[in-house]
Design an enzyme around this catalytic site. Structure first.
Site, PDB file in Angstrom:
ATOM      1  CG  HIS A 280      -0.517   0.046   2.518  1.00 49.91           C
ATOM      2  ND1 HIS A 280      -0.187   1.221   3.155  1.00 49.91           N
ATOM      3  CD2 HIS A 280      -0.292  -0.936   3.415  1.00 49.91           C
ATOM      4  CE1 HIS A 280       0.214   0.950   4.386  1.00 49.91           C
ATOM      5  NE2 HIS A 280       0.178  -0.350   4.577  1.00 49.91           N
ATOM      6  CG  ASP A 292       2.606   0.187   7.763  1.00 50.75           C
ATOM      7  OD1 ASP A 292       2.154  -0.293   6.710  1.00 50.75           O
ATOM      8  OD2 ASP A 292       1.925   0.350   8.789  1.00 50.75           O
ATOM      9  CD  GLU A 326      -3.458  -1.217   5.539  1.00 48.95           C
ATOM     10  OE1 GLU A 326      -3.809  -2.167   6.238  1.00 48.95           O
ATOM     11  OE2 GLU A 326      -2.832  -0.245   6.010  1.00 48.95           O
ATOM     12  CD  GLU A 327      -1.419   2.118   7.708  1.00 47.43           C
ATOM     13  OE1 GLU A 327      -2.222   1.757   8.586  1.00 47.43           O
ATOM     14  OE2 GLU A 327      -0.309   1.574   7.553  1.00 47.43           O
ATOM     15  CG  ASP A 354       0.870  -3.778   5.042  1.00 51.06           C
ATOM     16  OD1 ASP A 354       1.767  -2.996   5.423  1.00 51.06           O
ATOM     17  OD2 ASP A 354      -0.341  -3.627   5.327  1.00 51.06           O
TER      18      ASP A 354
HETATM   19 ZN   LIG Z   1       0.667  -1.304   6.317  1.00 53.21          ZN
END
Ligand SMILES: [Zn+2]
Length: 468
Positions: A280, A292, A326-327, A354
């Site tokens: 992502h 991340d 995504e977050e 991820d």
């Molecule tokens: Zn992530």
């Protein structure tokens, strides 16, 4: 974010088949080894020859910084990636439109007023509402779990509730962050603090998404550093009254336009059958979003770039997807599923990285037994970098590919050494230096070999039954 558990996954060894089946598997395994050893070795050599992936990741995260949904930096990073993918020679490079939530942190602080004056290390939780302009000053009630809050609900009225819950198992501890604020509001609390969901801390707060229950009042919610949460708990244990002033000016703006980044190597024989690999591209608004999930995104992108550079065009289409949001709730994963609904029966594998692009150990798979047997054979090709493990999970191993898993597609996450992941996760500490060039290069190799071979095998990986 990662969906995966910190501790043990339900690992299933595949070496328990009946003798006839295992003879069959051995034959098939030697077929995969014979047919694909040369291509796999060339991908592994190309990926590990230099630090190209790390340099590209450094350029991405240093130039654009963190990339929260709705931000100009996310969209500028996406534009930059799309341009580079075209100059890499990838095919059908495009940004597929996605509407995403747009939350903006604004100025924020938490100050201890009693028993002594001190600035606390805090980060508001994603999606939180603001406090009134002058902040909220209230006594603090510290609890050790959602259950303890329920038991002490009468004590919570008018207070700031602090959940001091250490990280044990991410999907379990994360519930405090997602459900804690509304649980506190239900008990009459005026604001909610949580202990950062972190496995180590140098007084660094860790953010993450919270979700309000629409049936109760929305109260402001923030994470404190592990150390500050523990100190407040000690004050309470000593019977010392605690008062905190929380100030937050967070806002949720109208949904914004974003994009999933998509690029392909079109299959030479079965172009309508697809292997997806990705990460992502959005992140939280702190640090650089390097771990991340800049690292996972660049690993997938590099895997496809290397296939192209080496002239490897598999039977099926290989498609790199860098999901957005995504977050902030997973709008990118849902939009991908919807935009490609008609194609999903011909998606043979969706793989995401991820969990931090740390040293790869192998793969985590959600799929049928027969898909697992094939994946086990392909993983054997990663022997030169010791990434041959295959663990199995029920359900999807990663968030963005969950909608595909629900449609019956075999899904996979690169299984990396997660021991340092929650030191940096969702914090200012998530910066490029936390990853290692050689480890990232091995993640590229792991994604490239798996994606290429699965896309080229004579038969597609079998689907599971779709789950509603
Ligand atoms: Zn992530």
């Amino acid at each position: 974010m990662s969906l995966r558990r910190v501790s043990s996954l339900c690992a299933l060894l595949l070496a328990t088949a009946a003798p006839a089946a295992s003879a069959q598997a051995a034959a098939a395994s030697s077929d995969v080894a014979t047919s694909y050893r040369a291509a796999a070795d060339s991908l592994i050599r190309a990926a590990t020859a230099d630090s190209a992936a790390y340099r590209r990741l450094g350029r991405l995260v240093d130039t654009f910084g963190p990339r929260i949904s709705g931000s100009a930096s996310l969209e500028a990073a996406i534009d930059w990636i799309l341009d580079l993918m075209k100059s890499d020679g990838l095919e059908n490079v495009r940004g597929e439109p996605v509407m995403v939530p747009h939350w903006v942190r604004g100025a924020e602080s938490a100050d201890l007023v009693k028993p002594r004056a001190a600035r606390l290390a805090m980060l508001g939780l994603g999606g939180s509402v603001a406090t009134p302009k002058g902040g909220i000053t209230a006594p603090v009630l510290v609890v050790s779990s959602l259950e303890e809050l329920n038991a002490r609900a009468a004590d919570a009225r008018g207070k700031i509730v602090l959940f001091d819950v250490p990280l044990t198992d991410y999907p379990v501890t994360r519930r405090v962050r997602t459900d804690g604020p509304s649980a506190a509001a239900r008990a009459g609390a005026v604001a909610c603090l949580i202990r950062s969901v972190a496995s180590a801390s140098i007084r660094s707060p860790h953010t993450g998404l919270t979700r309000y229950d629409s049936t109760v009042r929305k109260i402001p919610a923030a994470a404190l550093s592990v150390e500050d949460a523990m100190m407040l708990h000690r004050f309470q244990d000593r019977g010392e009254p605690i008062v905190v002033t929380l100030k937050m000016s967070a806002r949720t703006l109208p949904d914004a336009r974003s994009r999933n980044v998509v690029a392909e190597i079109v299959g030479r024989e079965k172009p309508d059958e697809v292997v997806v690999l990705g990460g992502h591209i959005d992140s939280w608004d702190v640090g650089q979003g390097a771990m991340d999930d800049g690292g996972g995104s660049v690993a997938a992108w590099e895997a496809v770039r290397l296939m192209h550079r080496l002239g490897l065009r598999p039977r099926r289409t290989v498609r790199v997807v860098l999901w957005t949001n995504e977050e902030g709730g997973g709008a990118g994963g849902l939009a991908y599923r919807d935009a490609h609904a008609a194609e999903l029966p011909k998606h043979v594998l969706a793989m995401e990285s991820d969990n931090g692009a740390f040293n790869p150990k192998g793969y985590v798979l959600a799929g049928t037994d027969s898909a697992a047997a094939v994946v086990q054979q392909v993983a054997g090709l990663l022997q030169p970098i010791n990434a041959t493990g295959v663990q199995r999970v029920d359900g999807s191993p990663a968030a963005d590919i969950t909608p595909l898993a629900e449609a019956g597609v075999a899904t996979m996450e690169v299984d990396t050494d997660g021991s340092r992941y929650f030191w940096y996760h969702h914090s200012e500490g998530d910066t490029l230096d936390k990853l290692d060039p050689a480890e990232l290069a091995r993640c590229v190799a792991a994604m490239a070999v798996m994606a290429y071979v699965v896309a080229d095998l004579p038969d597609p990986l079998p689907h599971s039954a779709a789950t509603p």
